[in-house]
Design a protein around this motif. Structure first.
Motif, PDB file in Angstrom:
ATOM      1  N   ARG A  41      14.505  18.888  15.457  1.00 46.26           N
ATOM      2  CA  ARG A  41      15.910  19.306  15.445  1.00 46.26           C
ATOM      3  C   ARG A  41      16.062  20.811  15.688  1.00 46.26           C
ATOM      4  O   ARG A  41      17.184  21.310  15.872  1.00 46.26           O
ATOM      5  N   THR A  86      18.366  11.981  18.573  1.00 45.22           N
ATOM      6  CA  THR A  86      19.497  11.320  17.943  1.00 45.22           C
ATOM      7  C   THR A  86      20.765  11.757  18.675  1.00 45.22           C
ATOM      8  O   THR A  86      20.757  12.746  19.429  1.00 45.22           O
ATOM      9  N   SER A  87      21.864  11.059  18.415  1.00 49.59           N
ATOM     10  CA  SER A  87      23.131  11.476  19.035  1.00 49.59           C
ATOM     11  C   SER A  87      23.522  12.862  18.552  1.00 49.59           C
ATOM     12  O   SER A  87      24.092  13.662  19.318  1.00 49.59           O
ATOM     13  N   GLU A  88      23.188  13.189  17.296  1.00 49.32           N
ATOM     14  CA  GLU A  88      23.510  14.512  16.764  1.00 49.32           C
ATOM     15  C   GLU A  88      22.701  15.597  17.470  1.00 49.32           C
ATOM     16  O   GLU A  88      23.233  16.677  17.788  1.00 49.32           O
TER      17      GLU A  88
END
Length: 341
Positions: free
Chosen positions: A42, A184-186
């Motif tokens: 991330r 992820t979509s985030e």
């Protein structure tokens, strides 16, 4: 080059049997030349530059693992390469039980007939069902997890989602483009907000990606072929990005192999549709990419040879030694690396 040049010791405990949850919490080892640092996936938006282009493979994994009884024996079939609407090449365990013309019922209304047994051990199948083949496979098949996971724990319902990228679109892969499993979509939204550009190609990953290299002289290995496509508008945008001095970073070795197959000596990426059997080893001159996001690969594999070609064999040996010592998780459900030569 010798096969032993690409060997390293990997403890069994380093093999990941499940993905990180959430996906983008997986660790990521970032290597810039000979320097490397520990991050998590991330972190990617702040590790890349605005204008960098990430190239994703939107292939979708089909339930390509089939099993049936032939007499008293169990036959396991792993679809490998699609030849036509109802025709596939496959690897078969217990293939000696099969003869040309043998008909096998796989369940879910799916029937298969052995059309040909090839010298390399593959079997050509003709399938039939009262529904489209894709529907019949959803009913009869299971997700084709890599052998090093399936042997340890089997395949279950969670793998239907876990072994698929969130952006998967084009049916046809029999193995996941595993670097993409971390998104992820985030995270995709965060990359967009950071000005990182996303482009998409399609390469249907074949089961041949798991075949071991059996020749000590690496140059004698015969690479499997896979079908891929780069649309003309995608190629044009990638070339414009490179002309503007922006980096093209492949998400996964599948994206990288297709970009390298499509790029010419002038580093221009051409539209592409067809088979590629490109085998990238040290000495390869990279023409289509400036970096790679990828998982950690098997010793003596074609994929470890590929990353060694990109970064240098000594650098990758050091990167992998650090990853093993630091407890990174390896292979399809494992952690990630970002490799920037």
């Amino acid at each position: 080059m010798k096969l032993s040049d690409f060997d390293f010791e990997l403890p069994e405990t380093a093999i990941a049997l499940r993905p990180a949850e959430p996906r983008d919490s997986a660790r990521m080892l970032v290597a810039r030349g000979g320097d490397f640092a520990d991050h998590v996936v991330r972190d990617l938006p702040r590790l890349l530059r605005a204008g960098d282009v990430l190239v994703f493979n939107d292939t979708r994994v089909i339930p390509a693992q089939l099993s049936a009884r032939v007499g008293e024996a169990r036959v396991d079939v792993t679809l490998h390469q699609r030849l036509g609407p109802w025709e596939w090449l496959a690897f078969v365990r217990n293939a000696r039980r099969l003869r040309v013309g043998t008909r096998v019922e796989f369940g879910g209304g799916l029937l298969g007939e052995v059309a040909e047994k090839l010298p390399d051990g593959a079997v050509r199948w003709l399938f039939e069902a009262e529904v489209p083949l894709e529907v019949a496979l959803e009913r009869a098949g299971t997700m084709p997890l890599p052998p090093y996971i399936a042997r340890k724990r089997g395949i279950d319902a969670r793998d239907r989602a876990d072994y698929q990228t969130v952006y998967a679109k084009e049916d046809g892969a029999v193995a996941a483009p595993t670097a993409g499993l971390h998104f992820t979509s985030e995270l995709l939204a965060a990359l967009d907000a950071a000005g990182v550009v996303r482009e998409t190609l399609t390469l249907h990953v074949g089961a041949g990606t798991f075949l071991p290299v059996k020749t000590e002289d690496v140059r004698e290995h015969v690479m499997h072929s896979e079908w891929g496509r780069i649309e003309a508008d995608v190629a044009a945008r990638l070339n414009a990005a490179r002309a503007a001095g922006r980096r093209i970073i492949a998400v996964g070795t599948t994206s990288l192999r297709l970009l390298e197959s499509a790029a010419d000596d002038a580093r221009v990426i051409r539209p592409f549709m067809g088979e590629t059997a490109i085998f990238i080893t040290p000495g390869h001159r990279f023409r289509g990419v400036d970096g790679l996001m990828t998982n950690f690969h098997l010793p003596k594999s074609t994929l470890f040879m590929l990353v060694s070609a990109l970064m240098g064999r000594e650098v990758m040996q050091a990167v992998y030694a650090h990853a093993i010592a630091a407890g990174y998780r390896f292979y399809s459900y494992g952690d990630s690396s970002l490799l920037l030569p």
